[in-house]
Design a protein around this motif. Structure first.
Motif, PDB file in Angstrom:
ATOM      1  N   MET A   1       0.841  -1.164   0.000  1.00 28.81           N
ATOM      2  CA  MET A   1       0.000   0.000   0.000  1.00 28.81           C
ATOM      3  C   MET A   1       0.891   1.232   0.000  1.00 28.81           C
ATOM      4  O   MET A   1       1.758   1.381   0.847  1.00 28.81           O
ATOM      5  N   ASP A   2       0.692   2.122  -0.961  1.00 28.16           N
ATOM      6  CA  ASP A   2       1.485   3.342  -1.061  1.00 28.16           C
ATOM      7  C   ASP A   2       0.806   4.459  -0.288  1.00 28.16           C
ATOM      8  O   ASP A   2      -0.301   4.872  -0.625  1.00 28.16           O
ATOM      9  N   LEU A   3       1.458   4.943   0.762  1.00 34.64           N
ATOM     10  CA  LEU A   3       0.904   6.011   1.593  1.00 34.64           C
ATOM     11  C   LEU A   3       1.684   7.306   1.426  1.00 34.64           C
ATOM     12  O   LEU A   3       1.507   8.229   2.208  1.00 34.64           O
ATOM     13  N   SER A   4       2.522   7.389   0.397  1.00 37.11           N
ATOM     14  CA  SER A   4       3.402   8.547   0.257  1.00 37.11           C
ATOM     15  C   SER A   4       2.644   9.855   0.059  1.00 37.11           C
ATOM     16  O   SER A   4       3.117  10.902   0.470  1.00 37.11           O
ATOM     17  N   GLY A   5       1.473   9.824  -0.537  1.00 39.71           N
ATOM     18  CA  GLY A   5       0.715  11.044  -0.753  1.00 39.71           C
ATOM     19  C   GLY A   5      -0.291  11.333   0.338  1.00 39.71           C
ATOM     20  O   GLY A   5      -1.002  12.329   0.290  1.00 39.71           O
ATOM     21  N   VAL A   6      -0.352  10.483   1.351  1.00 43.32           N
ATOM     22  CA  VAL A   6      -1.337  10.638   2.408  1.00 43.32           C
ATOM     23  C   VAL A   6      -0.722  11.415   3.563  1.00 43.32           C
ATOM     24  O   VAL A   6       0.303  11.030   4.109  1.00 43.32           O
ATOM     25  N   SER A   7      -1.378  12.501   3.931  1.00 42.03           N
ATOM     26  CA  SER A   7      -0.896  13.323   5.031  1.00 42.03           C
ATOM     27  C   SER A   7      -1.104  12.610   6.366  1.00 42.03           C
ATOM     28  O   SER A   7      -2.103  11.947   6.577  1.00 42.03           O
ATOM     29  N   GLY A   8      -0.136  12.757   7.278  1.00 41.55           N
ATOM     30  CA  GLY A   8      -0.277  12.196   8.617  1.00 41.55           C
ATOM     31  C   GLY A   8       0.410  10.852   8.792  1.00 41.55           C
ATOM     32  O   GLY A   8       0.545  10.384   9.898  1.00 41.55           O
ATOM     33  N   PHE A   9       0.836  10.217   7.725  1.00 34.66           N
ATOM     34  CA  PHE A   9       1.523   8.934   7.839  1.00 34.66           C
ATOM     35  C   PHE A   9       3.021   9.166   7.773  1.00 34.66           C
ATOM     36  O   PHE A   9       3.500  10.016   7.043  1.00 34.66           O
ATOM     37  N   HIS A  10       3.745   8.396   8.549  1.00 33.95           N
ATOM     38  CA  HIS A  10       5.193   8.543   8.612  1.00 33.95           C
ATOM     39  C   HIS A  10       5.804   7.158   8.769  1.00 33.95           C
ATOM     40  O   HIS A  10       5.363   6.382   9.606  1.00 33.95           O
ATOM     41  N   GLU A  11       6.798   6.855   7.961  1.00 30.52           N
ATOM     42  CA  GLU A  11       7.466   5.561   8.040  1.00 30.52           C
ATOM     43  C   GLU A  11       8.195   5.420   9.365  1.00 30.52           C
ATOM     44  O   GLU A  11       8.823   6.359   9.848  1.00 30.52           O
ATOM     45  N   ILE A  12       8.095   4.251   9.961  1.00 26.67           N
ATOM     46  CA  ILE A  12       8.791   3.965  11.213  1.00 26.67           C
ATOM     47  C   ILE A  12       9.796   2.851  10.963  1.00 26.67           C
ATOM     48  O   ILE A  12       9.444   1.797  10.446  1.00 26.67           O
ATOM     49  N   ILE A  13      11.034   3.096  11.330  1.00 29.58           N
ATOM     50  CA  ILE A  13      12.095   2.097  11.204  1.00 29.58           C
ATOM     51  C   ILE A  13      12.161   1.332  12.518  1.00 29.58           C
ATOM     52  O   ILE A  13      12.219   1.933  13.590  1.00 29.58           O
ATOM     53  N   VAL A  14      12.164   0.013  12.443  1.00 35.36           N
ATOM     54  CA  VAL A  14      12.265  -0.832  13.634  1.00 35.36           C
ATOM     55  C   VAL A  14      13.684  -1.372  13.734  1.00 35.36           C
ATOM     56  O   VAL A  14      14.163  -2.020  12.812  1.00 35.36           O
ATOM     57  N   LEU A  15      14.350  -1.064  14.846  1.00 39.58           N
ATOM     58  CA  LEU A  15      15.710  -1.545  15.087  1.00 39.58           C
ATOM     59  C   LEU A  15      15.726  -2.396  16.351  1.00 39.58           C
ATOM     60  O   LEU A  15      15.164  -2.009  17.374  1.00 39.58           O
ATOM     61  N   THR A  16      16.381  -3.549  16.269  1.00 36.66           N
ATOM     62  CA  THR A  16      16.546  -4.433  17.420  1.00 36.66           C
ATOM     63  C   THR A  16      18.042  -4.713  17.568  1.00 36.66           C
ATOM     64  O   THR A  16      18.541  -5.736  17.097  1.00 36.66           O
ATOM     65  N   PRO A  17      18.763  -3.777  18.207  1.00 37.03           N
ATOM     66  CA  PRO A  17      20.211  -3.965  18.329  1.00 37.03           C
ATOM     67  C   PRO A  17      20.557  -5.110  19.279  1.00 37.03           C
ATOM     68  O   PRO A  17      19.820  -5.401  20.213  1.00 37.03           O
ATOM     69  N   ARG A  18      21.675  -5.740  19.007  1.00 36.49           N
ATOM     70  CA  ARG A  18      22.163  -6.808  19.869  1.00 36.49           C
ATOM     71  C   ARG A  18      23.428  -6.379  20.616  1.00 36.49           C
ATOM     72  O   ARG A  18      23.869  -7.040  21.522  1.00 36.49           O
ATOM     73  N   GLY A  19      23.983  -5.228  20.191  1.00 36.48           N
ATOM     74  CA  GLY A  19      25.174  -4.693  20.835  1.00 36.48           C
ATOM     75  C   GLY A  19      25.057  -3.187  21.004  1.00 36.48           C
ATOM     76  O   GLY A  19      24.299  -2.525  20.284  1.00 36.48           O
ATOM     77  N   PHE A  20      25.811  -2.654  21.949  1.00 40.39           N
ATOM     78  CA  PHE A  20      25.778  -1.222  22.262  1.00 40.39           C
ATOM     79  C   PHE A  20      26.059  -0.361  21.034  1.00 40.39           C
ATOM     80  O   PHE A  20      25.408   0.654  20.813  1.00 40.39           O
ATOM     81  N   GLU A  21      27.029  -0.774  20.228  1.00 36.81           N
ATOM     82  CA  GLU A  21      27.449   0.012  19.066  1.00 36.81           C
ATOM     83  C   GLU A  21      26.301   0.235  18.089  1.00 36.81           C
ATOM     84  O   GLU A  21      26.267   1.233  17.370  1.00 36.81           O
ATOM     85  N   GLU A  22      25.356  -0.689  18.039  1.00 35.71           N
ATOM     86  CA  GLU A  22      24.237  -0.574  17.108  1.00 35.71           C
ATOM     87  C   GLU A  22      23.254   0.519  17.524  1.00 35.71           C
ATOM     88  O   GLU A  22      22.403   0.919  16.729  1.00 35.71           O
ATOM     89  N   GLY A  23      23.369   1.010  18.747  1.00 31.31           N
ATOM     90  CA  GLY A  23      22.535   2.117  19.178  1.00 31.31           C
ATOM     91  C   GLY A  23      22.775   3.372  18.355  1.00 31.31           C
ATOM     92  O   GLY A  23      21.876   4.195  18.159  1.00 31.31           O
ATOM     93  N   LEU A  24      23.988   3.519  17.838  1.00 32.21           N
ATOM     94  CA  LEU A  24      24.314   4.662  16.991  1.00 32.21           C
ATOM     95  C   LEU A  24      23.440   4.685  15.745  1.00 32.21           C
ATOM     96  O   LEU A  24      23.090   5.757  15.247  1.00 32.21           O
ATOM     97  N   ASP A  25      23.051   3.514  15.238  1.00 31.12           N
ATOM     98  CA  ASP A  25      22.174   3.455  14.063  1.00 31.12           C
ATOM     99  C   ASP A  25      20.855   4.179  14.331  1.00 31.12           C
ATOM    100  O   ASP A  25      20.313   4.849  13.442  1.00 31.12           O
ATOM    101  N   ALA A  26      20.334   4.055  15.536  1.00 34.19           N
ATOM    102  CA  ALA A  26      19.087   4.721  15.898  1.00 34.19           C
ATOM    103  C   ALA A  26      19.259   6.238  15.896  1.00 34.19           C
ATOM    104  O   ALA A  26      18.420   6.971  15.362  1.00 34.19           O
ATOM    105  N   VAL A  27      20.356   6.709  16.481  1.00 33.75           N
ATOM    106  CA  VAL A  27      20.617   8.147  16.525  1.00 33.75           C
ATOM    107  C   VAL A  27      20.794   8.698  15.109  1.00 33.75           C
ATOM    108  O   VAL A  27      20.239   9.755  14.763  1.00 33.75           O
ATOM    109  N   MET A  28      21.522   8.000  14.278  1.00 37.36           N
ATOM    110  CA  MET A  28      21.747   8.457  12.904  1.00 37.36           C
ATOM    111  C   MET A  28      20.444   8.484  12.107  1.00 37.36           C
ATOM    112  O   MET A  28      20.233   9.382  11.296  1.00 37.36           O
TER     113      MET A  28
END
Length: 90
Positions: A1-28
């Motif tokens: 489903m393409d929601l790119s033209g629909v106002s109010g929707f925002h893509e959410i990235i799901v991250l499940t880090p296994r190490g501390f260093e991967e937390g930087l991916d969330a900040v970036m």
């Protein structure tokens, strides 16, 4: 489903880090104006807390926001996050 033209929707990235260093991916990702659902449940409790503290500090420095949406689960964003009534998996 393409929601790119629909106002109010925002893509959410799901991250499940296994190490501390991967937390930087969330900040970036937040720095790139993405919303991140950070699931720290795969980490040992002390490491999860250390990672949450690091990520929270990084998001704060970017003038972003953080919400706890579950045990060891954070929602991070540069935009205002309204209180979700429920999260559903699609």
């Amino acid at each position: 489903m393409d929601l790119s033209g629909v106002s109010g929707f925002h893509e959410i990235i799901v991250l499940t880090p296994r190490g501390f260093e991967e937390g930087l991916d969330a900040v970036m990702a937040v720095r790139e104006q993405r919303t991140v659902l950070l699931n720290l449940s795969e980490m040992e409790a002390k490491l999860a807390q250390r990672t949450a503290d690091f990520v929270s500090g990084g998001v704060y420095a970017l003038q972003g926001q953080e919400r706890r949406v579950g045990e060891r689960v954070l929602l991070l964003s540069l935009i205002h996050i309204s209180e979700p009534t429920r999260l559903r998996r699609i």
